[in-house]
Design an enzyme around this catalytic site. Structure first.
Site, PDB file in Angstrom:
ATOM      1  CG  ASP A 108      43.201  16.598  40.814  1.00  0.00           C
ATOM      2  OD1 ASP A 108      43.075  16.698  39.580  1.00  0.00           O
ATOM      3  OD2 ASP A 108      44.298  16.346  41.372  1.00  0.00           O
TER       4      ASP A 108
ATOM      5  CG  ASP B 258      47.563  15.829  43.472  1.00  0.00           C
ATOM      6  OD1 ASP B 258      46.732  16.391  42.710  1.00  0.00           O
ATOM      7  OD2 ASP B 258      48.603  15.297  43.053  1.00  0.00           O
TER       8      ASP B 258
ATOM      9  CG  ASP C 199      47.024  12.334  37.129  1.00  0.00           C
ATOM     10  OD1 ASP C 199      47.441  11.201  37.433  1.00  0.00           O
ATOM     11  OD2 ASP C 199      47.016  12.788  35.965  1.00  0.00           O
TER      12      ASP C 199
HETATM   13 MG   LIG Z   1      46.198  16.080  40.735  1.00  0.00          MG
END
Ligand SMILES: [Mg+2]
Length: 261
Positions: A13, A209, A15
């Site tokens: 991922d 995250d 961000d």
């Molecule tokens: Mg993310």
């Protein structure tokens, strides 16, 4: 951690993992160097639909990281591929940014604000009342409603901003129609990501995250899972979920260095 490090393929991922807004996160340079040094297959997979792969390449370049544009896969590309697979001659009314517009165009989906087959919604700064009214009218007239991803908010340097799920919700409420969402954790985008990696699920890991997109997608697709605490999830928040990542790291640097739990 060693089991994670031994995987052949990594789906990362961006961000909250690689950057936060325009700021690179700690350990990222070391992590990307490690991926190259160890000859790992890796791709960057984002639920954001705003930028094109070429723009992501530039964005990482500005942070000092060299990755070619073929290593990026976005919910915009996945949405375009999904619509084309359903109807190769589809037309769409689009509320979204350049990344989504380009992906649909490249997939041969034409724009249409009179009688489109689909209304497609992604993140965009140019969201407004007029567009919501238009989208509701078209959905009421039979257009299918598609969202690029189910993220409710996205992290910016100053705080959270509404993401796709928030932007599409007035259209769902007013039309009474439920949207279909393509991005993570939808298996559609995960299967394509694995195909791009060229490895089987048991030889791959996802690093992210968010519990409700990255980690659940990894678990359901049979990947090894690593949650990094550099984004939207804290250690305390893990308790709120009925599933858990196999590995938790403070940031991706710990994968490169081989420490963490
Ligand atoms: Mg993310």
């Amino acid at each position: 951690m060693e089991q994670l490090r031994s995987k052949k393929g990594f789906i990362c991922d961006m961000d909250g993992v690689i950057y936060h807004g325009n700021k690179i996160l700690p350990g990222v340079t070391e992590f990307v160097e490690w991926l190259y040094r160890e000859n790992k297959n890796f791709i960057f997979l984002t639920n954001s639909s705003q930028l094109t792969p070429a723009e992501y390449k530039q964005k990482l370049e500005r942070m000092g990281i060299e990755v070619d544009s073929g290593r990026f896969y976005t919910s915009a590309l996945a949405t375009a591929a999904f619509i084309r697979s359903q109807n190769p001659r589809a037309s769409a009314y689009v509320i979204g940014a350049g990344g989504l517009m380009n992906a649909l165009y490249d997939a041969g989906i034409t724009t249409n604000d009179k009688n489109p087959d689909y209304v497609v919604v992604g993140e965009t700064d140019s969201y407004n009342y007029e567009k919501i009214v238009k989208a509701v009218t078209l959905v009421n007239n039979g257009a299918k409603l598609i969202g690029t991803n189910t993220d409710i908010t996205g992290p910016m340097e100053f705080g959270l901003v509404p993401a796709c799920r928030s932007l599409i919700s007035p259209i769902e409420v007013a039309s009474g129609k439920k949207a279909y969402f393509v991005g993570k954790p939808n298996p559609l985008i995960m299967r394509t990501a694995l195909r791009m990696l060229g490895v089987h699920s048991e030889e791959a890991a996802i690093v992210g995250d968010r519990m409700d997109s990255d980690i659940i997608a990894g678990i359901e697709t049979g990947l090894d899972t690593c949650l990094v605490l550099s984004g939207v999830t804290s250690m305390e928040m893990l308790r709120d979920f009925p599933y858990a990542p196999r590995v938790v790291a403070n940031n991706v640097g710990e994968i490169a260095y081989g420490n963490g739990d």
